[in-house]
Enzyme design. Structure first.
Site, PDB file in Angstrom:
ATOM      1  N   ASP A  91       0.797  -1.222   0.000  1.00 40.42           N
ATOM      2  CA  ASP A  91       0.000   0.000   0.000  1.00 40.42           C
ATOM      3  C   ASP A  91       0.829   1.272   0.000  1.00 40.42           C
ATOM      4  O   ASP A  91       0.557   2.205  -0.750  1.00 40.42           O
ATOM      5  CB  ASP A  91      -0.944   0.016   1.205  1.00 40.42           C
ATOM      6  CG  ASP A  91      -1.803   1.264   1.228  1.00 40.42           C
ATOM      7  OD1 ASP A  91      -2.679   1.374   0.352  1.00 40.42           O
ATOM      8  OD2 ASP A  91      -1.580   2.126   2.089  1.00 40.42           O
ATOM      9  N   ASP A  94       5.034   0.815   4.100  1.00 39.76           N
ATOM     10  CA  ASP A  94       5.204  -0.451   4.809  1.00 39.76           C
ATOM     11  C   ASP A  94       4.972  -1.599   3.831  1.00 39.76           C
ATOM     12  O   ASP A  94       4.896  -1.394   2.631  1.00 39.76           O
ATOM     13  CB  ASP A  94       4.260  -0.530   6.017  1.00 39.76           C
ATOM     14  CG  ASP A  94       2.791  -0.365   5.614  1.00 39.76           C
ATOM     15  OD1 ASP A  94       2.458  -0.595   4.428  1.00 39.76           O
ATOM     16  OD2 ASP A  94       1.975   0.006   6.483  1.00 39.76           O
ATOM     17  N   TYR A 251      -7.614   1.700   7.353  1.00 36.65           N
ATOM     18  CA  TYR A 251      -8.521   1.911   6.233  1.00 36.65           C
ATOM     19  C   TYR A 251      -9.937   1.551   6.661  1.00 36.65           C
ATOM     20  O   TYR A 251     -10.574   0.647   6.113  1.00 36.65           O
ATOM     21  CB  TYR A 251      -8.076   1.110   5.013  1.00 36.65           C
ATOM     22  CG  TYR A 251      -6.909   1.754   4.294  1.00 36.65           C
ATOM     23  CD1 TYR A 251      -7.104   2.863   3.480  1.00 36.65           C
ATOM     24  CD2 TYR A 251      -5.614   1.282   4.459  1.00 36.65           C
ATOM     25  CE1 TYR A 251      -6.038   3.481   2.829  1.00 36.65           C
ATOM     26  CE2 TYR A 251      -4.536   1.896   3.820  1.00 36.65           C
ATOM     27  CZ  TYR A 251      -4.769   2.990   3.004  1.00 36.65           C
ATOM     28  OH  TYR A 251      -3.720   3.609   2.369  1.00 36.65           O
ATOM     29  N   GLU A 498       4.855   9.875   3.502  1.00 41.50           N
ATOM     30  CA  GLU A 498       4.489   8.543   3.008  1.00 41.50           C
ATOM     31  C   GLU A 498       3.588   8.637   1.783  1.00 41.50           C
ATOM     32  O   GLU A 498       2.584   9.350   1.793  1.00 41.50           O
ATOM     33  CB  GLU A 498       3.781   7.706   4.081  1.00 41.50           C
ATOM     34  CG  GLU A 498       3.503   6.292   3.594  1.00 41.50           C
ATOM     35  CD  GLU A 498       2.981   5.360   4.676  1.00 41.50           C
ATOM     36  OE1 GLU A 498       3.128   4.129   4.527  1.00 41.50           O
ATOM     37  OE2 GLU A 498       2.422   5.856   5.670  1.00 41.50           O
TER      38      GLU A 498
END
Length: 543
Positions: A91, A94, A251, A498
């Site tokens: 995603d 990570d 999420y 990120e």
């Protein structure tokens, strides 16, 4: 009568809240968007981020030299899936595979290809983007029994972490994907209409992209129908993330009626079945999703909220096909609300706050805003192209008629902000321009290719070092600046640095819509290849 009652109530509420009546205009010449600068160059890079996020066996086509095979044991303990859950995409920074935003990203990439195939071809990226889409759709087909018309469960995630974990997992450990040695649990749900309907949208949209491959397209359509039937099962209507500590903090889904509209609309385009369109415009779905409520948060398109985009692709049906009864009234309402959404994005209308540097604050002042403005830019751009393709030179905000250039100007202003027209004079797309983030919160990019396998804790030194990443994760759009337009290039602060799949999917869509290579505008007709004449039918209604 019931439909008309709902329709009137929704229109009154929407116009009372916003006070911006929308009507169509059919005079004045078509607008020709001005030539954008460097969007094609940014597009080439933005697509490469998806290559950097691939999980599984990469093979000889691997475009990222510092990436290799990884996650080959994912789901290996599952008896229901031959070969496990190998493939898909990580995603963000990570090594978790979150299936909800992954499916959404596949839908977005597919939608952009459906509208702008000619632009991808002109930019030499058509085969590349199809490969990226197929990498995702092949994986999604593994996450449920796609060969069965009736399914009972969906795999929702591979890997991840519970908040505050101090045991080896995808958040606690700082390791390359290639070096993972810790357990990667698979999450499963027997409900999840939100995830299931998004997966249906992804597979249905992908089936349109691959209509030149009949067997594969048919497989995707059958999978989409199967997983959508699961989503609509009355006994399975609990959000996929509810009370799951591996998913809910990251999420979390806030509802599923928006995904019902979104998934049904894409299945209509993929199959031509009128029943899917009837479901998509069902007043009950509009009511439960609050589709016609002009609350600002509901105007923000994201991996969680599909309403603005779902109404836009339904607007496409009304604009291009102009169907009569029983579709016309509800499609017109979706069009009207879409126009109101576009009005809310304009700075002059004060629907949202803006930073002094020119960034719309779609995330209510919270961090990680760039993903939302990329999405809004795409919606504005494609809506302008829809209007232009049907001979409409603009739309009304209140009593003011605005030309299509206003929509394109909004889209370009926000994408330009992302690409460097901001107070920091920094491109937030890695590798684009000369000044971009060098300390991206990304495990694979931050660890050098020195043939050393760093342990879970051993990788922390690369997380915490102040030196730039040794590997450039080209094309990654980072989370972005705070509402003060301030950005800190700090690896340990993911709220700045990120990137995510969902964010880059919106960026890719916006960039391709704004390029002028391959001519301007959308592909008007290909999406309708399976759609018959829209007259009342005797098709059984979908429940």
């Amino acid at each position: 009568m019931r439909q008309n009652k709902y329709l009137c109530v929704f229109i009154v509420i929407a116009l009372a809240v916003v006070g911006l009546p929308i009507t169509e205009a059919n005079s004045e010449p078509k607008h020709k968007p001005s030539s954008p600068d460097n969007y094609a160059a940014a597009l080439h890079k933005a697509l490469l981020f998806f290559d950097a996020q691939k999980s599984g066996k990469l093979g000889k086509k691997n475009r990222i030299p510092w990436r290799g095979d990884s996650g080959l044991q994912d789901g290996s303990g599952l008896t229901e899936v031959k070969g496990g859950l190998v493939g898909g995409y990580y995603d963000g920074g990570d090594n978790a595979k979150f299936h909800f935003p992954m499916a959404y990203s596949v839908t977005m990439l597919s939608w952009s290809v459906i509208e702008y195939k000619h632009k991808y071809r002109a930019n030499g990226e058509y085969n590349h983007v199809r490969d990226l889409i197929k990498w995702g759709s092949d994986y999604l087909l593994l996450t449920f029994n796609s060969s069965s018309p009736k399914i009972h469960q969906i795999y929702t995630q591979v890997g991840g972490s519970q908040p505050g974990s101090t045991t080896p997992d995808d958040h606690f450990c700082w390791q390359r994907p290639e070096d993972m040695g810790y357990p990667r649990p698979v999450q499963t749900t027997t409900s999840g209409p939100d995830l299931a309907a998004e997966m249906a949208a992804a597979l249905a949209a992908t089936s349109i992209v691959f209509r030149d491959n009949h067997a594969y397209s048919k497989k995707l359509v059958e999978g989409a129908k199967s997983v959508f039937a699961f989503a609509r099962d009355p006994g399975r209507r609990a959000r996929y993330s509810t009370r799951n500590p591996f998913i809910e903090p990251y999420y979390n889904s806030t509802g599923y009626y928006d995904e019902y509209i979104w998934g049904a609309a894409w299945l209509f385009y993929a199959t031509g079945n009128h029943s899917y369109l009837s479901l998509a415009i069902n007043p009950g779905l509009a009511k439960n999703s609050r589709a016609f409520n002009m609350t600002p948060d509901l105007r923000v398109f994201s991996w969680d909220n599909k309403l603005p985009a779902a109404m836009l692709i339904l607007t496409r049906v009304g604009l291009f096909l102009k169907p009569g009864y029983p579709y016309e009234d509800m499609l017109n309402t979706h069009h009207n609300i879409t126009g109101l959404t576009m009005c809310s994005y304009l700075r002059r209308n004060k629907g949202f706050n803006w930073t002094r540097g020119g960034m719309i604050e779609l995330n209510r002042g919270r961090p990680q805003n760039l993903q939302y403005i990329a999405n809004a830019a795409f919606l504005a751009s494609v809506y302008a192209d829809y209007l232009n393709a049907t001979g409409l030179p603009g739309w009304y905000c209140g009593h003011t008629f605005l030309p299509l250039s206003v929509l394109k100007d909004f889209a370009t202003s926000q994408i330009n902000y992302i690409l460097g027209a901001n107070p920091s004079k920094m491109s937030y797309v890695v590798g684009y321009g000369t000044k971009f983030p060098r300390h991206v919160h990304h495990r694979g990019a931050s660890i050098p290719r020195d043939k050393t396998r760093y342990s879970c804790r051993g990788g922390w030194k690369w997380r915490d070092t102040s030196t730039p990443n040794p590997n450039i994760v080209t094309g990654a759009m980072v989370a972005g600046p705070y509402p003060s337009d301030e950005f800190k290039d700090v690896r340990t602060n993911y709220t700045y640095t990120e990137p995510t799949l969902a964010g880059n999917a919106g960026l890719v869509a916006a960039l391709v819509s704004l390029t002028t290579s391959g001519s301007v505008g959308v592909d008007k007709n290909s999406i309708f290849a399976a759609v018959p004449t829209l007259y009342p039918t005797n098709s059984p209604p979908l429940q």
